[in-house]
Design a protein around this motif. Structure first.
Motif, PDB file in Angstrom:
ATOM      1  N   TRP A 823       0.965  -1.089   0.158  1.00 58.15           N
ATOM      2  CA  TRP A 823      -0.155  -0.150  -0.004  1.00 58.15           C
ATOM      3  C   TRP A 823       0.881   1.276   0.060  1.00 58.15           C
ATOM      4  O   TRP A 823       1.619   1.391   0.821  1.00 58.15           O
ATOM      5  N   GLN A 824       0.582   2.262  -0.936  1.00 55.39           N
ATOM      6  CA  GLN A 824       1.453   3.331  -0.805  1.00 55.39           C
ATOM      7  C   GLN A 824       0.646   4.394  -0.033  1.00 55.39           C
ATOM      8  O   GLN A 824      -0.457   4.401   0.410  1.00 55.39           O
ATOM      9  N   GLN A 825       1.650   5.213   0.431  1.00 58.49           N
ATOM     10  CA  GLN A 825       1.003   6.421   1.412  1.00 58.49           C
ATOM     11  C   GLN A 825       0.055   7.257   0.869  1.00 58.49           C
ATOM     12  O   GLN A 825      -1.074   7.286   1.722  1.00 58.49           O
ATOM     13  N   PRO A 826       0.036   7.778  -0.428  1.00 61.79           N
ATOM     14  CA  PRO A 826      -0.989   8.392  -0.869  1.00 61.79           C
ATOM     15  C   PRO A 826      -2.413   7.568  -1.085  1.00 61.79           C
ATOM     16  O   PRO A 826      -3.446   8.072  -0.731  1.00 61.79           O
ATOM     17  N   GLU A 827      -2.229   6.276  -1.307  1.00 57.16           N
ATOM     18  CA  GLU A 827      -3.503   5.300  -1.227  1.00 57.16           C
ATOM     19  C   GLU A 827      -4.240   5.345   0.215  1.00 57.16           C
ATOM     20  O   GLU A 827      -5.130   5.481   0.609  1.00 57.16           O
ATOM     21  N   ILE A 828      -3.231   5.290   1.107  1.00 63.02           N
ATOM     22  CA  ILE A 828      -3.395   5.194   2.692  1.00 63.02           C
ATOM     23  C   ILE A 828      -4.342   6.597   3.089  1.00 63.02           C
ATOM     24  O   ILE A 828      -5.322   6.381   3.812  1.00 63.02           O
ATOM     25  N   ASP A 829      -3.726   7.672   2.702  1.00 57.94           N
ATOM     26  CA  ASP A 829      -4.039   8.939   2.966  1.00 57.94           C
ATOM     27  C   ASP A 829      -5.573   9.201   2.465  1.00 57.94           C
ATOM     28  O   ASP A 829      -6.524   9.357   3.129  1.00 57.94           O
ATOM     29  N   LEU A 830      -5.611   8.859   1.290  1.00 57.58           N
ATOM     30  CA  LEU A 830      -7.059   8.819   0.475  1.00 57.58           C
ATOM     31  C   LEU A 830      -7.931   8.102   1.216  1.00 57.58           C
ATOM     32  O   LEU A 830      -8.785   8.393   1.357  1.00 57.58           O
ATOM     33  N   PHE A 831      -7.532   6.603   1.413  1.00 54.94           N
ATOM     34  CA  PHE A 831      -8.527   5.963   2.088  1.00 54.94           C
ATOM     35  C   PHE A 831      -9.179   6.286   3.485  1.00 54.94           C
ATOM     36  O   PHE A 831     -10.392   6.287   3.839  1.00 54.94           O
ATOM     37  N   ALA A 832      -8.043   6.916   4.308  1.00 56.98           N
ATOM     38  CA  ALA A 832      -8.782   7.530   5.428  1.00 56.98           C
ATOM     39  C   ALA A 832      -9.510   8.707   5.320  1.00 56.98           C
ATOM     40  O   ALA A 832     -10.439   8.975   6.152  1.00 56.98           O
ATOM     41  N   GLN A 833      -9.262   9.621   4.497  1.00 58.32           N
ATOM     42  CA  GLN A 833      -9.885  10.827   3.960  1.00 58.32           C
ATOM     43  C   GLN A 833     -11.236  10.127   3.629  1.00 58.32           C
ATOM     44  O   GLN A 833     -12.415  11.097   3.998  1.00 58.32           O
ATOM     45  N   ILE A 834     -11.425   9.209   2.979  1.00 56.44           N
ATOM     46  CA  ILE A 834     -12.801   8.945   2.412  1.00 56.44           C
ATOM     47  C   ILE A 834     -13.419   8.358   3.649  1.00 56.44           C
ATOM     48  O   ILE A 834     -14.598   8.627   3.779  1.00 56.44           O
ATOM     49  N   ALA A 835     -12.979   7.687   4.497  1.00 52.60           N
ATOM     50  CA  ALA A 835     -13.436   7.112   5.902  1.00 52.60           C
ATOM     51  C   ALA A 835     -14.092   8.274   6.729  1.00 52.60           C
ATOM     52  O   ALA A 835     -15.030   7.988   7.234  1.00 52.60           O
ATOM     53  N   MET A 836     -13.423   9.462   6.691  1.00 56.46           N
ATOM     54  CA  MET A 836     -13.592  10.399   7.688  1.00 56.46           C
ATOM     55  C   MET A 836     -14.778  10.958   6.851  1.00 56.46           C
ATOM     56  O   MET A 836     -16.006  11.422   7.512  1.00 56.46           O
ATOM     57  N   GLN A 837     -14.813  11.368   5.486  1.00 58.24           N
ATOM     58  CA  GLN A 837     -16.069  11.626   4.822  1.00 58.24           C
ATOM     59  C   GLN A 837     -17.364  11.077   5.293  1.00 58.24           C
ATOM     60  O   GLN A 837     -18.173  11.489   5.071  1.00 58.24           O
ATOM     61  N   VAL A 838     -17.140   9.636   4.954  1.00 56.21           N
ATOM     62  CA  VAL A 838     -18.148   8.830   5.135  1.00 56.21           C
ATOM     63  C   VAL A 838     -18.970   9.054   6.596  1.00 56.21           C
ATOM     64  O   VAL A 838     -20.050   9.301   6.891  1.00 56.21           O
ATOM     65  N   GLY A 839     -17.927   9.391   7.816  1.00 58.64           N
ATOM     66  CA  GLY A 839     -18.474   9.554   9.124  1.00 58.64           C
ATOM     67  C   GLY A 839     -19.353  11.055   9.086  1.00 58.64           C
ATOM     68  O   GLY A 839     -20.439  10.957   9.394  1.00 58.64           O
ATOM     69  N   PHE A 840     -18.748  12.017   8.330  1.00 60.49           N
ATOM     70  CA  PHE A 840     -19.460  13.269   8.119  1.00 60.49           C
ATOM     71  C   PHE A 840     -20.706  13.091   7.665  1.00 60.49           C
ATOM     72  O   PHE A 840     -21.903  13.708   8.099  1.00 60.49           O
ATOM     73  N   THR A 841     -20.808  12.405   6.462  1.00 60.49           N
ATOM     74  CA  THR A 841     -22.147  12.326   5.576  1.00 60.49           C
ATOM     75  C   THR A 841     -22.946  11.454   6.457  1.00 60.49           C
ATOM     76  O   THR A 841     -24.078  11.732   6.110  1.00 60.49           O
TER      77      THR A 841
END
Length: 856
Positions: A823-841
């Protein structure tokens, strides 16, 4: 006197009414029944008795004349008859009274029960009402029942109005929330909020107060009725908040004041409010990222206003929505800015790389950077030997002094800054008067009209060539971290470009060999990814040197390696993808190649090589070779190797120098290719985050949000399976959403009992931990975890927490089933940001569902 008499009479009447009110309905009814039934009997009996007495009294003298004996007997008889009459009358009265009391009790029992029941209900609905305090003195059940019924009617009417108001406010909140959410930048969010609330609640002024770091602040948005003073832009240097109010607002406290003169405010607060004609106000906190951003404030100026609880609740909910909207606006702005900066960086880098001489490189740099950062001046300052220097390039906004060719003597610089800039230091100064600069620095900057600056070193040939400097002259400037990072990267690229320009200039001066190198490097530089760079290199170098084979050998961690690129004459064996174990290499050659050694062997049998080397070279048909190191990120990436297979070869020094320079350029090209690939990948992922976020936000219920998320993330990251795992109260859970490539097992609705989870993972995920496992068998996982993952066919996974309502709702999980995955760091960062967005949504979806439920 008349007035005194009237007052005494009124007092007696009130006392009489109070005395009467102390009788209950039963007492009054019995008194009236006895009065109606007994008094007539008593009255008639008494009248008859006295009439008989009078008659006897009148007749006795007449009777006495006739006969004394007979008159006495007659008198006794008459008196007995009257006594019997009186006794009968009394009995009759008692009997009539008893009948009346019985009938009355039966008649009023239901009224008493109804009054008692109504009083119980009234006490539950309005225990501290004016009715209880004023009218409870009356014990008359009929009066109590009447007043309770009136009170119930009043309460029912109020309740109906309150429900209608709540329904209207719920609909209003949904509309305002949608308006705010459709606004994607902070300024529009605040402007829309103030306008819509003022219209909806008929308030004279709605404004937003934004805190500074020292709890002072400014009114940054306003909607005000015509004719009233405007507060927009007004800065409050001392808000005058009483002790603890900041903490209260931080915790969500709402402050409603019906009348500012009766609210125990300080004189300074009242003076400030009166200045803007405020009579009543309502204040709710706006939290942005769990921090107190500011206050949403309503001012009623035309009259005193008694704020209703429904208005206060609506105001607080809107303030909360503004906080959410500001979070979204900030995130989207960061994502858009990052994507824009990445694209701009790529364009500027390409512009610089197209400039093949030093002057063009520097001129292009200052022009492009000034436009990108929207700053007043960008210059390049070149050092002399004594650390004084000259401004050799400048781009400046008209109206500010030009400093091109200015020679600057800075006695402070050499004392403590050279080493820092050599190590890559980037200095951002937001305000030159608040940065603790020495007077010599401030005087120098003032001569250039500078208020804020940004400085990054330019390294050329690993030496400090000069400084790339941005000047903000119009005002101080709060440099953002993305701007600072961008500036540093551009300065680094300028150094690389200057190295290239210098090298190319020297090569052009060296004649034909230099032209060949220029052509080769030009071909390499047109390749913008690693594979193309290497493929172009081996092809061009083999042609230039007229050799039989050129290849690139890439090292593994143990200094074995693989041939990853090759160009070879058809008559000789191909070694592309050959894995080579060279036990001799790591013993003494790594340090030499790391330092830039180029090895030329004219004849492998006359060079004193170890037998292991000769055996290896013979297997490739080699008679002579040329080896130069390729350094990538200042580490030994591999070797550029030329093989002469037809015969031994006497390598010339110019060929050796050319070969070493090309190998060095390959390293630079690989650095560039890697950097550009990373930037382009980050740009693509930033755009991807925006696209996925928009897709998720279009889903207005929890199920759609989660379903959209797993589908979009699996496609975006090319993953075999993406799922959402939701926790129960005991931290076990169920898979509630899944998107999986055909051919792998479906696990939707699977209930998972994971006894390992609660031992140490809850707090880590609650705090935002993201786990990337490249290979489940090499990650030190417990057996229970490995067994669970094997049952789903998982080889590698990526896990990020979904926080809903500030609690751990579940996990967003990616499964790679076909093979382990690095797993590349940009993939990990993107995945974490999406998870955070799911929580907000999910928070928004839940809130909208709640509003829709109240609306229906």
């Amino acid at each position: 006197m008349n007035q005194s008499f009237s007052q005494n009479q009124a007092r007696r009447n009130r006392q009489q009414r109070l005395w009467q009110q102390k009788w209950n309905l039963k007492t009054k009814a019995i008194v009236w029944a006895l009065s109606i039934s007994v008094l007539p009997v008593v009255a008639i009996g008494t009248a008859t008795y006295y009439y008989g007495i009078n008659l006897i009294t009148k007749q006795i003298p007449q009777v006495k004349q006739e006969s004394a004996k007979s008159s006495t007997e007659t008198e006794l008889v008459l008196q007995r008859q009257l006594s019997l009459l009186l006794t009968g009358m009394g009995g009759t009265a008692i009997l009539a009274g008893a009948i009346a009391v019985f009938v009355t009790n039966r008649a009023i029992s239901r009224v008493s029960k109804a009054a008692a029941t109504s009083n119980t209900i009234k006490n539950q609905l309005r225990p501290d009402s004016e009715f209880t305090q004023t009218f409870i003195a009356s014990e008359d059940e009929l009066v109590m029942l009447e007043r309770n019924i009136n009170l119930f009617t009043e309460l029912l009417s109020g309740s109906i109005k309150e429900k209608e108001t709540e329904a209207d406010y719920s609909q209003l909140l949904i509309k305002i929330t949608r308006w705010v959410r459709e606004t994607f930048n902070e300024e529009d969010v605040l402007k829309t909020t103030s306008e819509e609330i003022r219209k909806a609640l008929s308030i004279d002024r709605v404004t937003i107060f934004c805190f500074n770091s020292d709890c002072n602040g400014t009114f940054i948005a306003e909607s005000v009725a015509p004719g009233l003073p405007k507060i927009l832009g007004f800065t409050v240097s001392d808000p005058g908040f009483e002790a603890g109010y900041i903490e209260k607002y931080q915790n969500g406290s709402i402050h409603a004041i019906d009348n500012i003169h009766q609210a125990d405010l300080s004189d300074s607060d009242i003076e400030l409010l009166e200045k803007f004609a405020v009579k009543s106000n309502l204040v709710a906190p706006i939290l942005k990222g769990k921090q107190l951003f500011g206050l949403l404030i309503a001012h009623q100026c035309s009259r005193i206003r008694f704020w209703q609880q429904s208005e206060i609740d609506l105001f607080a909910q809107i303030a909360m929505q503004v906080g959410f909207a500001l979070d979204y606006a900030k995130l989207l702005e960061q994502v858009d800015t990052k994507a824009d900066k990445a694209q701009v960086f790529i364009e500027i880098t390409r512009s610089i790389r197209q400039s093949l001489n030093e002057e063009d490189v520097i001129k292009t740099t200052v022009e492009e950077v000034r436009k990108t950062l929207s700053t007043d001046r960008v210059l390049v300052y070149s050092f002399s030997t004594n650390w004084s220097g000259t401004v050799i390039a400048e781009s400046v906004v008209p109206g500010y002094p030009k400093v091109l060719r200015s020679e600057i003597q800075d006695p402070c610089f050499a004392q403590g800054y050279v080493e820092k800039y050599l190590s890559g230091r980037v200095q951002a100064t937001n305000n030159i008067y608040e940065a603790g600069l020495r007077d010599c620095h401030i005087d120098l900057l003032e001569s250039f009209a500078v208020k804020a600056n940004l400085v990054a070193p330019i390294l050329k040939d690993e030496q400090l060539f000069g400084l790339l400097i941005a000047h903000q002259c119009s005002r101080p400037r709060d440099w953002q971290q993305p701007e600072i990072d961008f500036f540093a990267q551009i300065a680094m690229q300028v150094g690389f470009a200057l190295d290239h320009a210098r090298l190319l200039q020297r090569i052009e001066a060296e004649g034909v060999q230099s032209q060949l190198l220029a052509d080769t490097i030009g071909s390499i530089r047109q390749s913008l990814n690693e594979e193309d760079v290497l493929k172009t290199t081996v092809e061009e170098v083999r042609k230039v040197l007229g050799t039989d084979r050129v290849m690139v050998y890439s090292f593994n961690a143990n200094w074995s390696g693989t041939v990853i690129a090759e160009s070879v004459v058809l008559t000789y064996p191909k070694v592309l993808r050959a894995e080579i174990e060279d036990p001799c290499f790591g013993q003494g050659y790594v340090a030499e190649y790391q330092s830039g050694r180029v090895l030329a062997i004219n004849n492998i049998y006359e060079a004193g090589l170890a037998d292991c080397h000769i055996d290896l070279l013979e297997s490739f048909g080699v008679k002579a070779n040329l080896v130069a190191p390729i350094l990538k990120d200042e580490q030994l990436f591999g070797l550029l190797i030329a093989h002469q297979c037809s015969r031994p070869r006497d390598w010339k020094q110019s060929e050796i120098d050319l070969f070493g320079q090309i190998a060095m350029q390959v390293g630079f090209a690989l650095d560039h290719a890697r950097l550009l690939q990373r930037i382009e990948a980050e740009s693509m992922r930033s755009q991807l985050l925006v696209d996925i976020t928009h897709s998720i936000r279009q889903s207005l219920n929890e199920e759609d949000v989660i379903k959209t998320t797993v589908q979009e993330v699996r496609k975006a990251l090319s993953i075999d399976r993406v799922l959402v795992y939701s926790f129960y109260a005991n931290w076990f859970g169920i898979i509630i959403a899944e998107s999986v490539v055909p051919g792998y097992p479906k696990v939707l609705r699977s209930k998972i009992y994971d006894p390992c989870f609660t031992e140490g993972y809850i707090e880590k995920y609650q705090s935002g931990r993201v786990v990337a496992t490249n290979n489940i068998y090499e990650a030190g996982l417990a057996d229970c975890h490995v067994n669970l993952l094997e049952s789903f066919g998982v080889k590698a996974n990526l896990v990020a927490p979904i926080i809903k309502d500030q609690q751990l709702f579940g996990l967003l999980i990616a499964h790679q089933c076909s093979e382990p995955r690095n797993w590349q760091q940009p993939e990990i960062d993107l995945f974490a940001q999406i998870a955070m967005q799911v929580g907000f949504t999910l928070d928004h979806a839940r809130l909208l569902q709640a509003y829709q439920a109240t609306e229906t």
